[in-house]
Design an enzyme around this catalytic site. Structure first.
Site, PDB file in Angstrom:
ATOM      1  N   LYS A  77       7.113   2.589  40.514  1.00  0.00           N
ATOM      2  CA  LYS A  77       7.262   3.087  41.916  1.00  0.00           C
ATOM      3  C   LYS A  77       8.035   4.409  42.008  1.00  0.00           C
ATOM      4  O   LYS A  77       7.470   5.413  42.606  1.00  0.00           O
ATOM      5  CB  LYS A  77       8.061   2.208  42.694  1.00  0.00           C
ATOM      6  CG  LYS A  77       8.277   2.425  44.212  1.00  0.00           C
ATOM      7  CD  LYS A  77       8.680   1.392  44.990  1.00  0.00           C
ATOM      8  CE  LYS A  77       9.726   0.624  44.400  1.00  0.00           C
ATOM      9  NZ  LYS A  77      11.006   1.394  44.230  1.00  0.00           N
ATOM     10  N   THR A  79       8.202   6.543  39.253  1.00  0.00           N
ATOM     11  CA  THR A  79       7.321   7.469  38.746  1.00  0.00           C
ATOM     12  C   THR A  79       6.190   7.949  39.758  1.00  0.00           C
ATOM     13  O   THR A  79       5.748   9.000  39.740  1.00  0.00           O
ATOM     14  CB  THR A  79       6.689   6.756  37.407  1.00  0.00           C
ATOM     15  OG1 THR A  79       7.857   6.389  36.425  1.00  0.00           O
ATOM     16  CG2 THR A  79       5.537   7.441  36.540  1.00  0.00           C
ATOM     17  N   ARG A 100      16.847   8.007  45.189  1.00  0.00           N
ATOM     18  CA  ARG A 100      18.064   7.286  45.205  1.00  0.00           C
ATOM     19  C   ARG A 100      18.842   7.690  43.731  1.00  0.00           C
ATOM     20  O   ARG A 100      17.997   8.034  42.798  1.00  0.00           O
ATOM     21  CB  ARG A 100      18.111   5.890  45.216  1.00  0.00           C
ATOM     22  CG  ARG A 100      17.795   5.119  46.580  1.00  0.00           C
ATOM     23  CD  ARG A 100      17.735   3.622  46.395  1.00  0.00           C
ATOM     24  NE  ARG A 100      16.565   3.191  45.482  1.00  0.00           N
ATOM     25  CZ  ARG A 100      16.483   2.163  45.081  1.00  0.00           C
ATOM     26  NH1 ARG A 100      17.267   1.238  45.550  1.00  0.00           N
ATOM     27  NH2 ARG A 100      15.366   1.608  44.221  1.00  0.00           N
ATOM     28  N   LYS A 111      17.145  -2.054  32.813  1.00  0.00           N
ATOM     29  CA  LYS A 111      16.218  -1.022  33.181  1.00  0.00           C
ATOM     30  C   LYS A 111      16.370   0.306  32.270  1.00  0.00           C
ATOM     31  O   LYS A 111      15.183   0.714  32.022  1.00  0.00           O
ATOM     32  CB  LYS A 111      16.425  -0.418  34.709  1.00  0.00           C
ATOM     33  CG  LYS A 111      16.083  -1.413  35.630  1.00  0.00           C
ATOM     34  CD  LYS A 111      16.180  -0.835  36.932  1.00  0.00           C
ATOM     35  CE  LYS A 111      15.306   0.298  37.462  1.00  0.00           C
ATOM     36  NZ  LYS A 111      15.236   0.712  38.582  1.00  0.00           N
ATOM     37  N   ALA A 279      18.285  -2.548  46.686  1.00  0.00           N
ATOM     38  CA  ALA A 279      17.479  -3.178  47.904  1.00  0.00           C
ATOM     39  C   ALA A 279      17.482  -4.681  47.923  1.00  0.00           C
ATOM     40  O   ALA A 279      17.327  -5.363  49.134  1.00  0.00           O
ATOM     41  CB  ALA A 279      15.927  -2.949  47.721  1.00  0.00           C
ATOM     42  N   PHE A 307      12.483  -1.711  45.014  1.00  0.00           N
ATOM     43  CA  PHE A 307      11.870  -3.000  44.857  1.00  0.00           C
ATOM     44  C   PHE A 307      10.548  -3.083  45.843  1.00  0.00           C
ATOM     45  O   PHE A 307       9.696  -1.994  46.091  1.00  0.00           O
ATOM     46  CB  PHE A 307      12.453  -4.289  45.101  1.00  0.00           C
ATOM     47  CG  PHE A 307      13.775  -4.412  44.222  1.00  0.00           C
ATOM     48  CD1 PHE A 307      13.562  -4.053  42.761  1.00  0.00           C
ATOM     49  CD2 PHE A 307      14.966  -4.450  44.532  1.00  0.00           C
ATOM     50  CE1 PHE A 307      14.681  -4.092  42.094  1.00  0.00           C
ATOM     51  CE2 PHE A 307      16.146  -4.542  43.713  1.00  0.00           C
ATOM     52  CZ  PHE A 307      15.937  -4.298  42.518  1.00  0.00           C
ATOM     53  N   PHE A 387      -2.495   1.368  33.435  1.00  0.00           N
ATOM     54  CA  PHE A 387      -2.136   1.329  32.170  1.00  0.00           C
ATOM     55  C   PHE A 387      -3.319   1.302  31.047  1.00  0.00           C
ATOM     56  O   PHE A 387      -4.547   0.856  31.404  1.00  0.00           O
ATOM     57  CB  PHE A 387      -1.396  -0.059  32.001  1.00  0.00           C
ATOM     58  CG  PHE A 387       0.101  -0.050  32.419  1.00  0.00           C
ATOM     59  CD1 PHE A 387       0.970  -0.076  31.527  1.00  0.00           C
ATOM     60  CD2 PHE A 387       0.315  -0.033  33.817  1.00  0.00           C
ATOM     61  CE1 PHE A 387       2.335  -0.087  32.016  1.00  0.00           C
ATOM     62  CE2 PHE A 387       1.680  -0.025  34.360  1.00  0.00           C
ATOM     63  CZ  PHE A 387       2.569  -0.024  33.292  1.00  0.00           C
ATOM     64  N   TRP A 415       2.169   9.095  34.858  1.00  0.00           N
ATOM     65  CA  TRP A 415       2.957   8.967  33.791  1.00  0.00           C
ATOM     66  C   TRP A 415       2.604   9.734  32.796  1.00  0.00           C
ATOM     67  O   TRP A 415       3.275  10.532  32.067  1.00  0.00           O
ATOM     68  CB  TRP A 415       2.958   7.344  33.449  1.00  0.00           C
ATOM     69  CG  TRP A 415       4.107   7.121  32.292  1.00  0.00           C
ATOM     70  CD1 TRP A 415       5.262   6.608  32.541  1.00  0.00           C
ATOM     71  CD2 TRP A 415       3.856   7.174  31.048  1.00  0.00           C
ATOM     72  NE1 TRP A 415       5.915   6.527  31.202  1.00  0.00           N
ATOM     73  CE2 TRP A 415       5.194   6.742  30.420  1.00  0.00           C
ATOM     74  CE3 TRP A 415       2.715   7.511  30.178  1.00  0.00           C
ATOM     75  CZ2 TRP A 415       5.024   6.616  28.826  1.00  0.00           C
ATOM     76  CZ3 TRP A 415       2.999   7.237  28.812  1.00  0.00           C
ATOM     77  CH2 TRP A 415       3.915   6.903  28.174  1.00  0.00           C
TER      78      TRP A 415
END
Length: 561
Positions: A77, A79, A100, A111, A279, A307, A387, A415
Site C-alpha cells: 500500500k 509503495t 506516516r 516489517k 491503525a 492496513f 507480482f 515497485w
C-alpha cells in the site's frame, strides 16, 4: 510488483538514488529558504510562519490509498501511494505525498523498513526508518514526562485524590517489548514513590501521538493535551492533564515535533512524512497539519491510511475528516492476487502456484472493502499491485471480475518501474475524481457510543451482532455521563480479518464482534473500543527483522528492508 532477482534490494535502490537538496524540493512547491528548518541536506521541517501563510491558499484534491485486509503475502500500500504520487508528477500534475512516519517497533520487528519499496520509495530511507527528525522520540519523552508528573503528584501528597488503582495513563517505548506490558513501579520504600501497577504501550499507541496527528496548530495541541484523561479519583471522577497542570510543559516538548517533515521520493516528488499512529490500535493516519499543508502546496495530494479499509480508511473517513475539515475526492483500494489467494484459503507457501478457485473465493474480501467505500459515497479505483508470479489466467479472472462489478481498476508496477508503472492508475484516479460523490460518515456524532460501535461493526466489518463485556457496558454508561457520548469511535481490532479473530480470512459472515473494554482518548477526541485480544504493546516475532540489520564501515545501513 515483481520479485525479479536481478533487481537490487529496496535499501540498495534507495542508497543508489540521487537526491536533490531539500531546499530545491522546497522551491519547487513555492517555498523559500526561510519557510523550512533544515535537518541536513535532505530533510526539513515546515516553519510555523509558512504553515500560517499557507492557510489562505486554495486546497488541492485529496486521494486516499487503502487496501484489502493485509496478509503475510504483502499488499504494497505504501509503495502504491508513493508510485501514484510519482505517476501524477510524471503526467505533469502538481502532486505531493503525505505519509506516516515508521515506528521502530515494526521496523525492528516484523516489517523492516516502511518507506515504500523498489523504485517507489521516500528518501532518505535510512533516516526516515530510524530516528528521522526525532518526532517519535519527542512523543515518547512527553508521554513519559506526564507519567513522571503523575507519580510525583502521588508522592507529594496527592492533592487531586487520584486512586492509584485507577491510573490509566501508561508509559511508552518505541519498540516491541512484551515484557513491559505489565510492570510494578514505586518499589523500594517511601522515598521511591507510591507502589502501583503500571504498564507500557508502544509509543505510536500513545494518545499524545493521536493528539499530535489531529491538532491543527500549537494552540489546538495545548488544548487537546489538557483534555487527556490520565486517571480517576476515589470517587471515580476523571483527572486530566489540566488537573495536573502540565499541559504547558508537554506542549513545549512537542513544539518542534508538531511541524511536518519535508522529504522526497526517488523521482523527487515532494513528500510530507509526519506522525505515525497504528491503525489497529489508533487512528492510522498521518497528521492533519501535514495533509492540510500538502493540500495548499499541490493540486493533488496522495495520502494513505493504515492496513485495510476496515481500519485506516474507516478511521480516516469518520475521525480525521472531522478534525481536518476535508475529505478525499477518490479512494484507491490496493489488492494483490497473492493476498486474495490467501484470503481464499491458499497456503502462504504455495502462492506461486496458480489457484483460480482460491482467487475467486478471496475476491469476497475485496468486494467488502469496495462496499465500505461506496457506503461513504466516494468514488474508488482498485489498484492491482502486480507480482511476477501472477499468471495470465489469474490476472484475467481479477480484471474481468472488476469489469463485471463496474469497478474501475488499474494494473500497477510501481515497485519495479516507479512512476512509469503507475500511469494507468493515475489516469483512472483522475477520471474517478470527476465522478459525482456525496461523502457522508457512517455514523452521526449524535448517535450513542454503542450505536456508533454497532454501525462500524455491522456496516464496515459485516458483523451479525456486537457483544459488550460487563466492563464495557458499565463504561458505556459512565462515559455518556461524563459528556463523552458525542465523540467518534476508534476501533482497536486485528488488521488481518474483518472480524476480531485474526484467523478468519476472506469475508467472515454471521460473526459476533466482542468489545472487551473502552478507553477514553478525550484529548485526541475519540473513544477507543478494544476488541478481541488486540494488544497496545506488540511483541517481537521469533526471528525479528533486527537480526538482519547492520551498518557498513562507511556508516550505511544494511538490512533495513
Amino acid at each position: 510488483m515483481t520479485t525479479n532477482k536481478t533487481v537490487p534490494s529496496d535499501i540498495e535502490i534507495a542508497q543508489q538514488a540521487t537526491m536533490q537538496n531539500i531546499t530545491k524540493i522546497a522551491r519547487g512547491i513555492g517555498l523559500v529558504e526561510d519557510d523550512i528548518e533544515l535537518f541536513g541536506k535532505y530533510k526539513a521541517k515546515l516553519s510555523y510562519e509558512a504553515i500560517e501563510r499557507l492557510k489562505t491558499a486554495k486546497n488541492g484534491r485529496l486521494i486516499l490509498v487503502t487496501a484489502i485486509n493485509p496478509t503475510a503475502a504483502g499488499e504494497g500500500k505504501s509503495t502504491v501511494t508513493v508510485g501514484l504520487g510519482d505517476a501524477l508528477q510524471k503526467k505533469g500534475k502538481s502532486a505531493m505525498i503525505a505519509m506516516r512516519e515508521p515506528s521502530l517497533g515494526p521496523v525492528m520487528g516484523v516489517k523492516g523498513g516502511a518507506t515504500g519499496g523498489g523504485y517507489a520509495q521516500v528518501l532518505p530511507m535510512e533516516d526516515i526508518n530510524l530516528h528521522f527528525t526525532g518526532d517519535i522520540h519527542a512523543i515518547t519523552t512527553a508521554n513519559n514526562a506526564l507519567s513522571a508528573m503523575i507519580d510525583n503528584h502521588l508522592h507529594q501528597g496527592n492533592e487531586c485524590k487520584i486512586d492509584p488503582r485507577r491510573i490509566i495513563w501508561k508509559r511508552v517505548l518505541d519498540m516491541n517489548d512484551r515484557a513491559l506490558r505489565k510492570v510494578v513501579v514505586g518499589l523500594g520504600g517511601p522515598v521511591q514513590g507510591v507502589p502501583r501497577e503500571d504498564g507500557f504501550d508502544i509509543t505510536v499507541a500513545s494518545e499524545i501521538m493521536a493528539v499530535l496527528c489531529l491538532a491543527t496548530d500549537l494552540e489546538d495541541l495545548k488544548r487537546r493535551l489538557s483534555l487527556i484523561v490520565v486517571a480517576y479519583t476515589y470517587d471515580k471522577e476523571p483527572i486530566t492533564v489540566a488537573d495536573i497542570g502540565v499541559e504547558g510543559a508537554l506542549t513545549l516538548l512537542l513544539k518542534d515535533a508538531l511541524k511536518p517533515n519535508l522529504v522526497q521520493t526517488i523521482e523527487q516528488t515532494p513528500a510530507l512524512v509526519h506522525g505515525g499512529p497504528f491503525a489497529n490500535i489508533a487512528h492510522g493516519c498521518n497528521s492533519v497539519m501535514a495533509t492540510s499543508a500538502a493540500l495548499k502546496l499541490a493540486d493533488y495530494v496522495v495520502t494513505e491510511a493504515g492496513f485495510g479499509a476496515d481500519l485506516g480508511a474507516e478511521k480516516f473517513l469518520n475521525i480525521k475528516t472531522r478534525a481536518a475539515g476535508v475529505h478525499p475526492d477518490a479512494i484507491v483500494i490496493v489488492a494483490t492476487i497473492r493476498a486474495l489467494k490467501m484470503h481464499g484459503g491458499q497456503n502462504k507457501t504455495a502462492l506461486k502456484e496458480e489457484n483460480i478457485p482460491a482467487l475467486q473465493a478471496g475476491l469476497e474480501n475485496l468486494e467488502k472493502h469496495i462496499e465500505t467505500i461506496q457506503a461513504f459515497g466516494l468514488p474508488h479505483v482498485v489498484a492491482i499491485n502486480r507480482f511476477i508470479t501472477d499468471t495470465t489466467e489469474e490476472t484475467k479472472v481479477l480484471t474481468e471480475w472488476c469489469r463485471n462489478k463496474q469497478t474501475p481498476y488499474a494494473l500497477t508496477e510501481v515497485w519495479e518501474k516507479g512512476g512509469e508503472g503507475g500511469l494507468e492508475l493515475a489516469e483512472q484516479v483522475l477520471a474517478a475524481m470527476e465522478k459525482p460523490s456525496f461523502f457522508s460518515p457512517i455514523y452521526s456524532l449524535q448517535d450513542s457510543l454503542a450505536d456508533k460501535i454497532s454501525k462500524v461493526a455491522t456496516e464496515v466489518y459485516g458483523a451479525k451482532e456486537v457483544v459488550f463485556s460487563n466492563k464495557a457496558q458499565k463504561q458505556l454508561e459512565q462515559f455518556e455521563s461524563y459528556g463523552w457520548g458525542e465523540l467518534p469511535i476508534c476501533m482497536a481490532k486485528t488488521q488481518y480479518s474483518l472480524s476480531d479473530d485474526a484467523a478468519k480470512l476472506g469475508r467472515p459472515k454471521d460473526f459476533t464482534l466482542h468489545i472487551r473494554e473502552l478507553l477514553p482518548k478525550i484529548g485526541a477526541g475519540f473513544i477507543v473500543a478494544l476488541t478481541g485480544d488486540v494488544m497496545t504493546m506488540p511483541g517481537l516475532p521469533k526471528n525479528p527483522a533486527a537480526l538482519k540489520m547492520n551498518v557498513s564501515l562507511e556508516g550505511k545501513a544494511v538490512g533495513l528492508f
